[in-house]
Design an enzyme around this catalytic site. Structure first.
Site, mmCIF file in Angstrom:
data_model
loop_
_atom_site.group_PDB
_atom_site.id
_atom_site.type_symbol
_atom_site.label_atom_id
_atom_site.label_comp_id
_atom_site.label_asym_id
_atom_site.label_seq_id
_atom_site.Cartn_x
_atom_site.Cartn_y
_atom_site.Cartn_z
ATOM 1 N N ASP A 13 55.114 96.558 56.540
ATOM 2 C CA ASP A 13 56.303 95.891 55.882
ATOM 3 C C ASP A 13 56.574 96.520 54.527
ATOM 4 O OD1 ASP A 13 56.563 94.137 58.238
ATOM 5 O OD2 ASP A 13 54.908 92.933 57.106
ATOM 6 N N LYS A 16 59.560 100.710 55.294
ATOM 7 C CA LYS A 16 59.399 102.078 55.878
ATOM 8 C C LYS A 16 60.868 102.487 56.499
ATOM 9 C CE LYS A 16 55.754 101.326 58.207
ATOM 10 N NZ LYS A 16 55.477 100.003 57.775
ATOM 11 N N GLY A 17 61.555 101.200 57.105
ATOM 12 C CA GLY A 17 62.476 101.208 57.990
ATOM 13 C C GLY A 17 63.864 102.020 57.233
ATOM 14 N N GLY A 40 58.593 95.823 63.365
ATOM 15 C CA GLY A 40 60.011 95.369 63.237
ATOM 16 C C GLY A 40 60.650 95.886 61.852
ATOM 17 N N HIS A 41 61.751 96.356 61.869
ATOM 18 C CA HIS A 41 62.245 96.523 60.569
ATOM 19 C C HIS A 41 64.047 96.433 60.695
ATOM 20 C CE1 HIS A 41 61.621 100.636 62.107
ATOM 21 N NE2 HIS A 41 62.932 100.736 61.965
ATOM 22 N N GLN A 224 53.431 99.832 61.085
ATOM 23 C CA GLN A 224 52.600 99.063 60.409
ATOM 24 C C GLN A 224 52.160 99.673 59.064
ATOM 25 O OE1 GLN A 224 51.947 99.338 64.056
ATOM 26 N NE2 GLN A 224 53.248 97.645 64.177
ATOM 27 N N GLY A 415 67.098 98.020 46.464
ATOM 28 C CA GLY A 415 67.976 97.123 47.487
ATOM 29 C C GLY A 415 67.945 97.272 48.753
HETATM 30 P P1 IMP Z 1 49.033 92.997 66.825
HETATM 31 O O1 IMP Z 1 49.488 94.522 66.121
HETATM 32 O O2 IMP Z 1 49.895 92.217 66.981
HETATM 33 O O3 IMP Z 1 47.696 93.185 67.437
HETATM 34 O O4 IMP Z 1 48.527 92.264 65.244
HETATM 35 C C1 IMP Z 1 47.387 92.844 64.408
HETATM 36 C C2 IMP Z 1 47.495 92.593 62.883
HETATM 37 O O5 IMP Z 1 48.657 93.400 62.666
HETATM 38 C C3 IMP Z 1 48.084 91.169 62.640
HETATM 39 O O6 IMP Z 1 47.604 90.618 61.480
HETATM 40 C C4 IMP Z 1 49.715 91.351 62.486
HETATM 41 O O7 IMP Z 1 50.280 90.538 61.590
HETATM 42 C C5 IMP Z 1 49.652 92.609 61.978
HETATM 43 N N1 IMP Z 1 50.871 93.597 62.184
HETATM 44 C C6 IMP Z 1 51.272 94.211 63.346
HETATM 45 N N2 IMP Z 1 52.367 94.643 63.183
HETATM 46 C C7 IMP Z 1 52.882 94.625 62.127
HETATM 47 C C8 IMP Z 1 54.010 94.748 61.325
HETATM 48 O O8 IMP Z 1 54.894 95.601 62.012
HETATM 49 N N3 IMP Z 1 54.037 94.632 60.136
HETATM 50 C C9 IMP Z 1 53.041 93.908 59.451
HETATM 51 N N4 IMP Z 1 52.092 93.346 59.848
HETATM 52 C C10 IMP Z 1 51.655 93.934 61.532
#
Ligand code: IMP
Length: 442
Positions: A13, A16-17, A40-41, A224, A415
């Site tokens: 988060d 990067k998007g 998700g972005h 991630q 922004g």
């Molecule tokens: P998983 O990827 O759903 O298995 O989650 C494993 C960990 O990675 C958890 O703490 C999630 O909140 C975190 N996580 C997975 N994808 C994201 C992301 O895109 N942004 C932030 N945290 C993420």
């Protein structure tokens, strides 16, 4: 022509998007190499606001090839839903989207097993996104996974599904005491997805290497962040893929010698979703203020993000394990109005000072951050497009980030809109000013 990897330097988060969206203008191909719809972005442009989970945001530009590489785990239902949503907003999706037939599928039992496993862990749960990511990668490594290409061979797909469900239903029904899945129902559902996706599948390693041979610019879009990487993150509170730069090669079938540079993206403060250690976390009104001003709620799950001060140890570690050549610092504007800012320079634990990330999770969970205090700034940086326009305190803050991260800053985001950005150096643009010139321009 430059081939660039963009990775997150914190716990995801980082924004990067938006950075990928800006860089994609100068790329010919944009490729995702790991993760899945857990990512998700949001991209905001003059047309609309778009939320992405699996499809590279480069799809918003005409004439760019977008690839979902073999290292990604694909939930076909989520992918088709994303394609439909984008198409409904007028985004063209056709030959410009290619999916690796080697990418593994997320199956309904992956999500069910993850949910049951997380529930059974109680307070030790990872806090996953519930998208079936971990169980899908576990099947890949256990060599029982079902791949995107298997959708084209109904006989083989059915055989693999039957074998997997015999085992997975046993887990679900006997161990977790929840309902299992019927082969026929899942088979029919996935054959429907096959119809829709078959025209997008290809050997994407061939497509990518051909593009590189032709001198095209390839942008490798990480999801991630480094500290969620399965090897280099805060294990076991990580995701199940290689989110660090190394994953870009194994996740696409492009060799390391074809990569020219790595850019890391760091938020001007730190956030984390889910469980796990977070030394600079702020559980007070300062943290709440960052959460509110930074709109720190997940684009995938809507969960509030934990917020804290910028951690120099965390980002310097990312510089090292990713071999980062430069940094993009995002959300500087969220710090506007803070009287003072703290920046973490090390950790203290049991009388010892740590200047590098401790490998021991217990040390990281129990350590005290060592802070340096810098003055904040009153004037808004929101929407600033030139470095000169920034208040001197903001420049000093950025300089300190550069020093602690041991990495030069190329881009500063002020922004959510595309134009609310200061580009000191664009690593993908053909006429690239030397680093020294960018510095002088400040
Ligand atoms: P998983 O990827 O759903 O298995 O989650 C494993 C960990 O990675 C958890 O703490 C999630 O909140 C975190 N996580 C997975 N994808 C994201 C992301 O895109 N942004 C932030 N945290 C993420």
């Amino acid at each position: 022509m430059p081939n660039l990897i963009v990775v997150g330097t914190q716990w995801g988060d980082e924004g990067k998007g938006k950075i990928v969206d800006i860089l994609a203008r100068d790329a010919d191909v944009v490729v995702r190499f790991q993760g899945g719809s857990n990512a998700g972005h949001t991209v905001v442009n003059a047309r609309d606001t778009f939320v992405f989970h699996l499809i590279p945001s480069g799809i918003l530009y005409r004439g760019k090839l977008c690839i979902i590489g073999n290292g990604v785990v694909v939930d076909p239902e989520a992918l088709i839903d994303e394609m439909d949503r984008l198409q409904a907003k007028g985004v063209e999706i056709g030959k410009n989207l290619v999916i690796s037939h080697r990418a593994h599928l997320i199956m309904p039992y992956h999500k069910a097993i993850e949910k049951a496993s997380e529930q059974s862990k109680g307070s030790r749960r990872i806090g996953t996104t519930g998208r079936g990511i971990g169980p899908s990668y576990a099947d890949k490594m256990a060599r029982i996974g079902i791949r995107v290409g298997d959708l084209l061979n109904p006989g083989l797909f059915r055989q693999k599904l039957e074998e997997n469900l015999a085992e997975m239903n046993c887990f679900l029904e006997r161990l977790y005491q929840v309902s299992g899945f019927q082969v026929e129902k899942v088979f029919q559902q996935y054959m429907g997805y096959a119809e829709r996706l078959k025209s997008c599948m290809a050997d994407t390693s061939v497509v990518l290497n051909r593009a590189i041979e032709q001198g095209k610019n390839v942008l490798f879009e990480g999801a991630q962040g480094t500290h969620l990487d399965v090897d280099f993150g805060t294990y076991p509170f990580v995701t199940s893929s290689s989110a660090a730069a190394g994953g870009a090669c194994t996740g696409t079938g492009v060799g390391p010698t074809a990569i020219d540079a790595v850019m890391g993206v760091a938020k001007a403060y730190t956030t984390r979703v889910g469980s796990g250690p977070f030394p600079t976390e702020l559980k007070d009104e300062v943290g709440e203020g960052l959460q509110e001003r930074g709109k720190e709620f997940g684009a995938t799950t809507g969960r509030p993000r934990r917020c804290g001060w910028f951690d120099g140890v965390l980002v310097r570690y990312a510089t090292r394990v990713n071999g980062m050549a430069s940094l993009a610092v995002t959300k500087l504007d969220v710090l506007d109005g803070c009287r003072e800012l703290k920046i973490c320079t090390g950790y203290r634990h049991a009388g010892r000072l740590y200047k590098e990330m401790p490998g021991d999770l217990q040390v990281l969970s129990e350590c005290e951050p060592v802070y340096e205090v810098l003055p904040g700034w009153r004037n808004a940086t929101t929407g600033a497009t030139s470095y000169k326009a920034l208040p001197p305190q903001a420049k000093r803050y950025l300089d300190r980030i550069e020093e602690l991260a041991a990495c030069p800053i190329d881009i500063i985001s002020t922004g959510s809109r595309r134009d609310e950005t200061i580009v000191l150096r664009n690593p993908l643009a053909s006429a690239r000013p030397k680093r020294g010139r960018a510095r002088n321009a400040r």
